[in-house]
Design a protein around this motif. Structure first.
Motif, PDB file in Angstrom:
ATOM      1  N   ASP A 104       0.744  -1.287   0.056  1.00  0.00           N
ATOM      2  CA  ASP A 104      -0.066   0.018   0.006  1.00  0.00           C
ATOM      3  C   ASP A 104       0.785   1.270   0.026  1.00  0.00           C
ATOM      4  OD1 ASP A 104      -1.804   1.941   0.259  1.00  0.00           O
ATOM      5  OD2 ASP A 104      -2.536   1.401   2.182  1.00  0.00           O
ATOM      6  N   TRP A 105       1.140   1.779  -1.180  1.00  0.00           N
ATOM      7  CA  TRP A 105       1.828   3.054  -1.238  1.00  0.00           C
ATOM      8  C   TRP A 105       0.791   3.940  -1.723  1.00  0.00           C
ATOM      9  CZ3 TRP A 105       7.136   3.479  -1.256  1.00  0.00           C
ATOM     10  CH2 TRP A 105       7.937   1.987  -1.046  1.00  0.00           C
ATOM     11  N   ALA A 106      -0.529   4.127  -1.477  1.00  0.00           N
ATOM     12  CA  ALA A 106      -1.688   4.925  -2.297  1.00  0.00           C
ATOM     13  C   ALA A 106      -1.438   6.218  -1.971  1.00  0.00           C
ATOM     14  CB  ALA A 106      -2.956   4.355  -1.971  1.00  0.00           C
ATOM     15  N   ALA A 107      -1.385   6.683  -0.722  1.00  0.00           N
ATOM     16  CA  ALA A 107      -1.269   7.989  -0.180  1.00  0.00           C
ATOM     17  C   ALA A 107      -0.056   8.646  -0.604  1.00  0.00           C
ATOM     18  CB  ALA A 107      -1.329   8.051   1.414  1.00  0.00           C
ATOM     19  N   TRP A 108       1.017   8.092  -0.623  1.00  0.00           N
ATOM     20  CA  TRP A 108       2.328   9.074  -1.330  1.00  0.00           C
ATOM     21  C   TRP A 108       2.254   8.776  -2.698  1.00  0.00           C
ATOM     22  CZ3 TRP A 108       7.417   8.783   1.578  1.00  0.00           C
ATOM     23  CH2 TRP A 108       7.275   9.204   2.855  1.00  0.00           C
ATOM     24  N   GLU A 109       1.614   7.886  -3.268  1.00  0.00           N
ATOM     25  CA  GLU A 109       1.499   8.182  -4.800  1.00  0.00           C
ATOM     26  C   GLU A 109       0.814   9.231  -5.312  1.00  0.00           C
ATOM     27  OE1 GLU A 109       0.309   4.184  -6.569  1.00  0.00           O
ATOM     28  OE2 GLU A 109       2.260   3.170  -6.210  1.00  0.00           O
ATOM     29  N   THR A 133       8.857  17.328 -13.798  1.00  0.00           N
ATOM     30  CA  THR A 133       9.011  16.049 -13.120  1.00  0.00           C
ATOM     31  C   THR A 133       8.896  14.983 -14.434  1.00  0.00           C
ATOM     32  OG1 THR A 133       7.916  16.481 -11.250  1.00  0.00           O
ATOM     33  CG2 THR A 133       7.969  14.306 -11.698  1.00  0.00           C
ATOM     34  N   SER A 134       9.958  14.168 -14.773  1.00  0.00           N
ATOM     35  CA  SER A 134      10.139  13.457 -16.060  1.00  0.00           C
ATOM     36  C   SER A 134       9.823  11.957 -15.364  1.00  0.00           C
ATOM     37  CB  SER A 134      11.305  13.836 -16.580  1.00  0.00           C
ATOM     38  OG  SER A 134      12.630  13.396 -15.598  1.00  0.00           O
ATOM     39  N   SER A 135      10.297  11.703 -14.375  1.00  0.00           N
ATOM     40  CA  SER A 135       9.969  10.044 -13.520  1.00  0.00           C
ATOM     41  C   SER A 135       9.776  10.373 -12.053  1.00  0.00           C
ATOM     42  CB  SER A 135      11.158   9.491 -14.013  1.00  0.00           C
ATOM     43  OG  SER A 135      12.260   9.685 -13.399  1.00  0.00           O
ATOM     44  N   SER A 136       9.829   9.022 -11.386  1.00  0.00           N
ATOM     45  CA  SER A 136       9.428   9.201  -9.924  1.00  0.00           C
ATOM     46  C   SER A 136       9.603   7.872  -9.524  1.00  0.00           C
ATOM     47  CB  SER A 136       8.138   9.743  -9.430  1.00  0.00           C
ATOM     48  OG  SER A 136       7.872   9.857  -7.998  1.00  0.00           O
ATOM     49  N   VAL A 153      12.173  -2.640  -1.725  1.00  0.00           N
ATOM     50  CA  VAL A 153      11.017  -2.576  -2.668  1.00  0.00           C
ATOM     51  C   VAL A 153      11.412  -1.041  -3.528  1.00  0.00           C
ATOM     52  CG1 VAL A 153       8.604  -2.203  -2.907  1.00  0.00           C
ATOM     53  CG2 VAL A 153       9.478  -3.495  -1.275  1.00  0.00           C
ATOM     54  N   TRP A 154      11.312  -1.067  -4.725  1.00  0.00           N
ATOM     55  CA  TRP A 154      11.448  -0.117  -5.656  1.00  0.00           C
ATOM     56  C   TRP A 154      10.281   0.197  -6.574  1.00  0.00           C
ATOM     57  CZ3 TRP A 154      15.770   0.351 -10.186  1.00  0.00           C
ATOM     58  CH2 TRP A 154      15.509   1.432 -10.700  1.00  0.00           C
ATOM     59  N   ARG A 155       9.559   1.186  -6.487  1.00  0.00           N
ATOM     60  CA  ARG A 155       8.530   1.516  -7.335  1.00  0.00           C
ATOM     61  C   ARG A 155       8.736   2.501  -8.415  1.00  0.00           C
ATOM     62  NH1 ARG A 155       3.641  -0.903  -6.466  1.00  0.00           N
ATOM     63  NH2 ARG A 155       2.445   0.872  -7.205  1.00  0.00           N
ATOM     64  N   PHE A 156       8.518   2.486  -9.561  1.00  0.00           N
ATOM     65  CA  PHE A 156       9.086   3.511 -10.602  1.00  0.00           C
ATOM     66  C   PHE A 156       8.043   3.657 -11.474  1.00  0.00           C
ATOM     67  CE2 PHE A 156      11.299   4.419 -14.610  1.00  0.00           C
ATOM     68  CZ  PHE A 156      11.783   5.543 -14.276  1.00  0.00           C
ATOM     69  N   ALA A 157       7.948   5.291 -11.589  1.00  0.00           N
ATOM     70  CA  ALA A 157       6.871   5.876 -12.520  1.00  0.00           C
ATOM     71  C   ALA A 157       7.899   6.291 -13.676  1.00  0.00           C
ATOM     72  CB  ALA A 157       5.860   7.028 -12.103  1.00  0.00           C
ATOM     73  N   SER A 163       0.437  10.740 -14.693  1.00  0.00           N
ATOM     74  CA  SER A 163       0.018  10.150 -16.103  1.00  0.00           C
ATOM     75  C   SER A 163       0.773   8.691 -16.443  1.00  0.00           C
ATOM     76  CB  SER A 163       0.371  11.128 -17.162  1.00  0.00           C
ATOM     77  OG  SER A 163       1.759  11.444 -17.508  1.00  0.00           O
ATOM     78  N   HIS A 164       1.725   8.418 -15.518  1.00  0.00           N
ATOM     79  CA  HIS A 164       2.405   7.267 -15.639  1.00  0.00           C
ATOM     80  C   HIS A 164       2.190   6.103 -14.240  1.00  0.00           C
ATOM     81  CE1 HIS A 164       4.160   9.294 -18.908  1.00  0.00           C
ATOM     82  NE2 HIS A 164       4.400   8.100 -19.643  1.00  0.00           N
ATOM     83  N   PRO A 165       1.777   4.888 -14.311  1.00  0.00           N
ATOM     84  CA  PRO A 165       1.601   4.469 -13.133  1.00  0.00           C
ATOM     85  C   PRO A 165       3.200   3.892 -12.545  1.00  0.00           C
ATOM     86  CG  PRO A 165       1.196   2.891 -15.133  1.00  0.00           C
ATOM     87  CD  PRO A 165       1.294   4.387 -15.702  1.00  0.00           C
ATOM     88  N   TYR A 166       2.942   3.613 -11.164  1.00  0.00           N
ATOM     89  CA  TYR A 166       4.049   3.202 -10.634  1.00  0.00           C
ATOM     90  C   TYR A 166       4.049   1.600 -10.692  1.00  0.00           C
ATOM     91  CZ  TYR A 166       5.340   7.458  -8.047  1.00  0.00           C
ATOM     92  OH  TYR A 166       5.601   8.684  -7.759  1.00  0.00           O
ATOM     93  N   ASP A 167       5.482   1.078 -11.145  1.00  0.00           N
ATOM     94  CA  ASP A 167       5.396  -0.066 -11.566  1.00  0.00           C
ATOM     95  C   ASP A 167       6.555  -0.686 -10.466  1.00  0.00           C
ATOM     96  OD1 ASP A 167       3.562  -0.611 -13.498  1.00  0.00           O
ATOM     97  OD2 ASP A 167       5.033   0.224 -15.048  1.00  0.00           O
TER      98      ASP A 167
END
Length: 172
Positions: A104-109, A133-136, A153-157, A163-167
């Motif tokens: 659960d990363w919803a709040a920070w995403e 912002t070009s990535s996160s 754990v690394w989640r990357f947009a 406009s780009h989901p975190y994967d």
């Protein structure tokens, strides 16, 4: 890089040449800071975290990051003179922290995707000049000082996070 200056992108590669964050931070104390434009940098691993600041002259300042939340922009750590920190640090402090184990990363995403506010006060910046912002990335490093089988754990947009989901990125 600016005329006559080395690319600050090299600094990340230099940090990765060290076995841990403490060794990297110590090595940066002796960096020829006049070779680069001014910078702020965070170096962290699963044991230690450091904020490095260079004004482009003199020694690089190295400060251990205290436990808890820190924000770094072009200003000092947690410096509310930065419009982005002033607008967003309270929002992060009020938000529930991520739960990497539960996914659960919803709040920070949502906070990183937010375009709330004006110009550079936004967490997710898009200025008319093209700067933005070009990535996160969202990172969770388990505490290896305790017995734990948890993995980083690394989640990357791969673009602006509105406009780009975190994967999830596979880590070793």
């Amino acid at each position: 890089p600016a005329e006559g200056k080395r690319s600050r992108g090299e600094l990340v590669l230099d940090a990765l040449d060290h076995a841990d964050a403490a060794d990297a931070a110590e090595a940066f104390r002796d960096l020829a800071s006049e070779a680069y434009r001014p910078f702020n940098m965070v170096i962290a691993d699963d044991r230690d975290g450091y904020w490095l600041k260079s004004l482009g002259e003199g020694r690089v300042q190295v400060e251990a990051l205290p436990p808890g939340l820190s924000m770094v922009t072009a200003y000092d750590r947690n410096d509310t003179g930065s419009a982005r920190i002033a607008a967003n640090l309270p929002r992060f402090e009020a938000a529930p922290p991520p739960d990497p184990d539960g996914g659960d990363w919803a709040a920070w995403e949502a906070l990183f995707a937010s375009r709330e506010g004006d110009g550079e006060a936004r967490m997710n910046v898009a200025l008319p000049s093209g700067f933005g912002t070009s990535s996160s990335s969202l990172l969770a490093l388990p505490d290896r000082t305790r017995e734990s089988e948890r993995r980083p754990v690394w989640r990357f947009a791969a673009g602006a996070p509105d406009s780009h989901p975190y994967d999830l990125v596979k880590t070793r």
